[in-house]
Write a protein that holds these residues in place. Structure first.
Motif, PDB file in Angstrom:
ATOM      1  N   TYR A   5       0.820  -1.220   0.000  1.00  8.64           N
ATOM      2  CA  TYR A   5       0.000   0.000   0.000  1.00  8.64           C
ATOM      3  C   TYR A   5       0.852   1.266   0.000  1.00  8.64           C
ATOM      4  O   TYR A   5       0.720   2.101  -0.902  1.00  8.64           O
ATOM      5  CB  TYR A   5      -0.950  -0.001   1.192  1.00  8.64           C
ATOM      6  N   PRO A   6       1.711   1.486   1.016  1.00 11.43           N
ATOM      7  CA  PRO A   6       2.475   2.749   0.999  1.00 11.43           C
ATOM      8  C   PRO A   6       3.416   2.874  -0.173  1.00 11.43           C
ATOM      9  O   PRO A   6       3.583   3.976  -0.727  1.00 11.43           O
ATOM     10  CB  PRO A   6       3.243   2.742   2.324  1.00 11.43           C
ATOM     11  N   THR A   7       4.014   1.755  -0.599  1.00 11.46           N
ATOM     12  CA  THR A   7       4.968   1.878  -1.709  1.00 11.46           C
ATOM     13  C   THR A   7       4.260   2.217  -3.010  1.00 11.46           C
ATOM     14  O   THR A   7       4.788   2.984  -3.815  1.00 11.46           O
ATOM     15  CB  THR A   7       5.773   0.590  -1.855  1.00 11.46           C
ATOM     16  N   VAL A   8       3.044   1.667  -3.207  1.00  9.79           N
ATOM     17  CA  VAL A   8       2.324   1.996  -4.439  1.00  9.79           C
ATOM     18  C   VAL A   8       1.876   3.451  -4.419  1.00  9.79           C
ATOM     19  O   VAL A   8       1.963   4.157  -5.433  1.00  9.79           O
ATOM     20  CB  VAL A   8       1.136   1.026  -4.628  1.00  9.79           C
ATOM     21  N   VAL A   9       1.422   3.915  -3.241  1.00 11.03           N
ATOM     22  CA  VAL A   9       1.044   5.333  -3.146  1.00 11.03           C
ATOM     23  C   VAL A   9       2.247   6.218  -3.447  1.00 11.03           C
ATOM     24  O   VAL A   9       2.144   7.212  -4.179  1.00 11.03           O
ATOM     25  CB  VAL A   9       0.467   5.634  -1.751  1.00 11.03           C
ATOM     26  N   ALA A  11       4.855   5.460  -5.293  1.00 12.24           N
ATOM     27  CA  ALA A  11       5.187   5.377  -6.720  1.00 12.24           C
ATOM     28  C   ALA A  11       4.258   6.264  -7.543  1.00 12.24           C
ATOM     29  O   ALA A  11       4.696   6.989  -8.450  1.00 12.24           O
ATOM     30  CB  ALA A  11       5.094   3.932  -7.195  1.00 12.24           C
ATOM     31  N   LEU A  12       2.943   6.238  -7.187  1.00 11.44           N
ATOM     32  CA  LEU A  12       2.010   7.073  -7.948  1.00 11.44           C
ATOM     33  C   LEU A  12       2.289   8.557  -7.719  1.00 11.44           C
ATOM     34  O   LEU A  12       2.268   9.352  -8.678  1.00 11.44           O
ATOM     35  CB  LEU A  12       0.576   6.732  -7.543  1.00 11.44           C
ATOM     36  N   LEU A  13       2.577   8.928  -6.473  1.00 14.17           N
ATOM     37  CA  LEU A  13       2.902  10.336  -6.202  1.00 14.17           C
ATOM     38  C   LEU A  13       4.135  10.768  -6.986  1.00 14.17           C
ATOM     39  O   LEU A  13       4.182  11.871  -7.545  1.00 14.17           O
ATOM     40  CB  LEU A  13       3.169  10.539  -4.717  1.00 14.17           C
TER      41      LEU A  13
END
Lengths: 120, 187
Positions: A5-9, A11-13
């Motif tokens: 969850y945090p890593t995907v957020v 990456a998107l940011l």
């Protein structure tokens, strides 16, 4: 909590910040996009600090340092942007082509930077 | 999906959505205000991740200081307050392609790499007490170097933004420097 969850957020940011840096034209908006990318990196640092249960808290301390460096960077960047605005009356980074090689700069834009040095 | 994951996912959606609005809105001031929303949601995410001190520092410095500084920059460059059509440059589609490629690569790597990894969230790991002990025991030297960096950037910003301190040889012949910008414009 899944680590995804945090890593995907983050990456998107980061990629939103990449889009902003490449697509925006106003220098202040480019600075804002750089801030978004820095925040993505901060989120990754905090996440991996908590995942590794770092006893020295390297990730979170480095996040604090990054926040301070971002503040210094924004201060200096805005000072540079204001200087450019004072000399050119615009902060449009598409039109700031005084350092490009292939096109001959117009005489009006080339003279302006050293006018302030040599004026008095 | 646990409660922490749901809360973090919602905050992440808010953060990424307002970040997209930052890079697509047509009003400069709105971009700065959406930046506040994005940073605030990210601070909430730090709270969920038990990094509470980092969350409050994020609110204080990013939301409190950096956004105000950016608003001052918008104001001082006399940006238009309303909608302005030319905020996006011509290479917008190339930028979109590069950003989509970056997102695809990073998200793929993260999802494949950490699909089965779980982390335990224990309260107190990022409290001010723990972080203060870490900063002043282990990371004291980088902390001092950072204060020198802040001082250097402070001096640099002042030197860059003042216009009356760079022409030192002429100071004795021209003591009052306030009238110089006018003469500069006329010369």
């Amino acid at each position: 909590m899944h680590l995804a969850y945090p890593t995907v957020v983050a990456a998107l940011l980061f990629s939103v910040g990449v889009y902003g840096v490449l697509a925006r034209r106003n220098a202040i908006l480019v600075l804002m996009s750089v801030e978004l990318m820095l925040n993505a990196v901060n989120l990754n640092l905090v996440t991996f600090d908590i995942w590794y249960r770092d006893r020295l808290h390297g990730g979170q301390v480095l996040t604090l340092f990054t926040i301070v460096i971002a503040a210094a960077e924004v201060g200096l960047g805005l000072a540079i942007i204001l200087l450019v605005f004072r000399n050119r009356q615009m902060v449009d980074i598409d039109r700031l082509r005084a350092l490009s090689e292939e096109t001959e700069p117009e005489p009006g834009t080339q003279r302006e930077p050293d006018r302030e040095e040599a004026a008095p | 999906m646990s409660g922490q994951e749901i809360v973090f996912a919602l905050l992440g959606v808010v953060a990424v959505g307002s970040a997209i609005l930052v890079v697509t809105t047509r009003q400069l001031v709105h971009a700065a205000l959406w930046l506040v929303v994005s940073f605030g949601a990210l601070a909430g995410g730090y709270l969920v991740l038990t990094a509470e001190f980092v969350a409050w520092v994020q609110v204080l410095i990013y939301v409190g200081a950096i956004v105000v500084l950016l608003l001052f920059g918008i104001m001082l460059t006399r940006a238009p307050i309303g909608e302005s059509a030319d905020l996006d440059s011509g290479n917008r589609w190339a930028a979109l392609a590069v950003a989509a490629a970056t997102a695809a690569v990073l998200v793929t790597v993260m999802v494949i790499g950490f699909r089965d990894t779980k982390m335990a969230l224990d309260a107190g790991g990022g409290s001010a007490e723990e972080l203060g002990a870490a900063v002043f025991r282990t990371w004291a030297l980088p902390f001092e170097v950072l204060s020198v960096l802040l001082l250097a950037s402070l001096v640099g910003a002042i030197v860059l933004s003042r216009s009356d301190i760079r022409t030192r040889p002429d100071v004795r012949t021209r003591p009052e420097t306030g009238a110089r910008p006018d003469e500069e414009g006329g010369a």
